[in-house]
Enzyme design. Structure first.
Site, PDB file in Angstrom:
ATOM      1  N   ARG A 108     -23.821   1.250 -35.391  1.00  0.00           N
ATOM      2  CA  ARG A 108     -23.772  -0.749 -36.184  1.00  0.00           C
ATOM      3  C   ARG A 108     -22.180   0.028 -36.900  1.00  0.00           C
ATOM      4  O   ARG A 108     -22.557   0.327 -38.026  1.00  0.00           O
ATOM      5  CB  ARG A 108     -24.656  -1.132 -36.940  1.00  0.00           C
ATOM      6  CG  ARG A 108     -24.343  -2.463 -36.946  1.00  0.00           C
ATOM      7  CD  ARG A 108     -25.634  -3.928 -37.396  1.00  0.00           C
ATOM      8  NE  ARG A 108     -25.242  -4.570 -36.274  1.00  0.00           N
ATOM      9  CZ  ARG A 108     -26.575  -4.932 -35.835  1.00  0.00           C
ATOM     10  NH1 ARG A 108     -26.422  -5.882 -37.478  1.00  0.00           N
ATOM     11  NH2 ARG A 108     -26.811  -5.794 -35.354  1.00  0.00           N
ATOM     12  N   HIS A 135     -21.090  -6.802 -28.569  1.00  0.00           N
ATOM     13  CA  HIS A 135     -22.507  -6.103 -28.939  1.00  0.00           C
ATOM     14  C   HIS A 135     -23.062  -5.865 -27.746  1.00  0.00           C
ATOM     15  O   HIS A 135     -23.723  -6.676 -27.512  1.00  0.00           O
ATOM     16  CB  HIS A 135     -22.895  -7.603 -30.096  1.00  0.00           C
ATOM     17  CG  HIS A 135     -24.461  -7.404 -30.733  1.00  0.00           C
ATOM     18  ND1 HIS A 135     -25.012  -6.128 -30.561  1.00  0.00           N
ATOM     19  CD2 HIS A 135     -24.735  -7.806 -31.277  1.00  0.00           C
ATOM     20  CE1 HIS A 135     -25.834  -6.316 -31.440  1.00  0.00           C
ATOM     21  NE2 HIS A 135     -26.287  -7.453 -31.535  1.00  0.00           N
ATOM     22  N   GLN A 138     -27.314  -6.563 -27.286  1.00  0.00           N
ATOM     23  CA  GLN A 138     -27.480  -7.949 -27.116  1.00  0.00           C
ATOM     24  C   GLN A 138     -27.209  -9.244 -25.717  1.00  0.00           C
ATOM     25  O   GLN A 138     -28.524  -9.501 -25.787  1.00  0.00           O
ATOM     26  CB  GLN A 138     -26.527  -8.490 -28.165  1.00  0.00           C
ATOM     27  CG  GLN A 138     -26.703 -10.614 -28.409  1.00  0.00           C
ATOM     28  CD  GLN A 138     -28.580 -10.499 -28.608  1.00  0.00           C
ATOM     29  OE1 GLN A 138     -28.303 -10.119 -30.531  1.00  0.00           O
ATOM     30  NE2 GLN A 138     -28.964 -11.478 -28.477  1.00  0.00           N
ATOM     31  N   ASP A 223     -23.279 -18.772 -31.556  1.00  0.00           N
ATOM     32  CA  ASP A 223     -23.086 -17.665 -33.270  1.00  0.00           C
ATOM     33  C   ASP A 223     -22.583 -18.136 -33.661  1.00  0.00           C
ATOM     34  O   ASP A 223     -22.599 -19.005 -33.351  1.00  0.00           O
ATOM     35  CB  ASP A 223     -22.465 -16.501 -31.941  1.00  0.00           C
ATOM     36  CG  ASP A 223     -23.059 -15.485 -33.127  1.00  0.00           C
ATOM     37  OD1 ASP A 223     -23.363 -15.078 -33.676  1.00  0.00           O
ATOM     38  OD2 ASP A 223     -21.975 -13.973 -32.950  1.00  0.00           O
ATOM     39  N   CYS A 262     -28.591 -15.544 -30.953  1.00  0.00           N
ATOM     40  CA  CYS A 262     -28.146 -13.489 -31.206  1.00  0.00           C
ATOM     41  C   CYS A 262     -29.109 -13.604 -32.731  1.00  0.00           C
ATOM     42  O   CYS A 262     -29.757 -12.572 -32.959  1.00  0.00           O
ATOM     43  CB  CYS A 262     -26.902 -12.846 -30.670  1.00  0.00           C
ATOM     44  SG  CYS A 262     -26.098 -13.189 -32.227  1.00  0.00           S
ATOM     45  N   ARG A 290     -34.641  -7.904 -26.950  1.00  0.00           N
ATOM     46  CA  ARG A 290     -33.921  -6.437 -27.869  1.00  0.00           C
ATOM     47  C   ARG A 290     -34.879  -4.981 -27.820  1.00  0.00           C
ATOM     48  O   ARG A 290     -34.182  -4.449 -26.990  1.00  0.00           O
ATOM     49  CB  ARG A 290     -33.591  -7.124 -29.237  1.00  0.00           C
ATOM     50  CG  ARG A 290     -32.206  -8.327 -29.437  1.00  0.00           C
ATOM     51  CD  ARG A 290     -31.320  -8.293 -28.792  1.00  0.00           C
ATOM     52  NE  ARG A 290     -30.764  -6.743 -29.418  1.00  0.00           N
ATOM     53  CZ  ARG A 290     -30.195  -6.013 -30.416  1.00  0.00           C
ATOM     54  NH1 ARG A 290     -30.046  -7.441 -31.797  1.00  0.00           N
ATOM     55  NH2 ARG A 290     -29.467  -5.323 -30.924  1.00  0.00           N
TER      56      ARG A 290
END
Ligand code: CP
Ligand code: NVA
Length: 304
Positions: A108, A135, A138, A223, A262, A290
């Site tokens: 990340r 991402h 996700q 988001d 998310c 996930r």
């Protein structure tokens, strides 16, 4: 060839479909099992996954750790600030060293380019666990969630409402690969990166009107308005004010439409309590998925 999972647009549609099918199958096969029990085929047996975090994480950290254990492997987790990376050791040298010590690396990162630099040198698979740019993990979990509740993603209409950010970019990458249409509603000053918009091609429609984007959609997604690393908090809150996903906006979607986020969510900003805690919200399944989606990604990487 080492199989990296950096961005959805880099993978073949057939591979992506196979990964998503594997995620569904793995979830179904271990229903009711304790979280620590390994899957029957244990494709990660004897493998070690390293995870490097330059930014905070709850879901990505715990789901990857659960995922590698359920595949029969083990993990090593570090924040970049604890590593020599945080004191300026080159990304490439870090990649060379970790390639001798582990079987895959999830990163990340603040800068997408750093993950690409790592992958160029790494001899073990590298997985993008979120960057400023994208991402991808996700979105696989999101697509798994949609398919569980709404059937095949192909032919569906997904409405993205809010910031044209990293998560939005990965949704745009996924649309042509999985055959769904994506309506993106963003304020003009926070539109997606045009290079990522281009990857979506005809599968993506960009508008500044959330009502237009949501009309008849099967899925509504949003988001946070302020992502990790964003500095212009006040300007963002002002620009995004008309983009809150509330019940009135959800009413414009298909009567069976579902809601995704998310997480972490900011109730009262990008989504109201009534929507995120309401009957159309799938956010907890989405978070759980996930694990399943990333197990399928790891298994695909190990099979390379
Ligand atoms: N959705 C997501 O990636 O959450 P975390 O930041 O908690 O990992
Ligand atoms: N867009 C958000 C996603 C967090 C999972 C961020 O980058 O902070």
């Amino acid at each position: 060839m080492t199989r990296h999972f950096l961005d959805i647009h880099q993978l073949d549609a057939a591979d992506l479909r196979a990964i998503l099918d594997d995620a569904h199958a793995r979830k179904a096969a271990r229903k009711g099992w304790p979280q620590g029990r390994a899957d029957a085929d244990a494709p990660g047996k004897d493998r070690v996954l390293a995870m490097i975090f330059e930014k905070n994480s709850t879901r990505t950290r715990f789901s990857f750790d659960a995922a590698i254990r359920q595949l029969g492997g083990a993990s090593i987790i570090a924040t970049a600030s604890d590593m020599q990376l945080g004191r300026g050791e080159p990304v490439e040298d870090t990649a060379r060293v970790l390639s001798r010590m582990v079987d895959a690396v999830m990163i990340r990162a603040n800068r997408h380019e750093d993950v690409e630099r790592f992958a160029r040198v790494s001899t073990v698979p590298v997985i993008n666990g979120l960057t400023d740019r994208s991402h991808p993990c996700q979105i696989l979990a999101d697509l798994q969630t949609i398919e569980e509740h709404c059937g095949p993603i192909a032919g569906k209409t997904v409405a993205w409402v809010g910031d044209g950010n990293n998560v939005c970019h990965s949704f745009m990458h996924a649309a042509p690969k999985f055959g769904f249409h994506l309506n993106v509603a963003c304020p003009a000053e926070y539109h997606p990166d045009l290079r990522d918009l281009e990857k979506g091609g005809a599968a993506v429609t960009l508008t500044s009107d959330p009502r237009e984007a949501v009309k008849g959609a099967d899925v509504v997604v949003t988001d946070t308005w302020v992502s990790m690393g964003d500095q212009d908090y006040e300007a963002r809150l002002a620009a995004f004010e008309p983009y809150t996903v509330d019940e009135a906006l959800m009413e414009l979607a298909d009567p069976n439409a579902v809601f995704l986020h998310c997480l972490p969510a900011h109730r009262g900003e990008e989504v109201t309590d009534a929507v995120i805690d309401g009957p159309r919200s799938l956010v907890w399944d989405e978070a759980e998925n996930r694990i399943h989606a990333q197990k399928a990604v790891l298994a695909w990487c190990f099979a390379g």
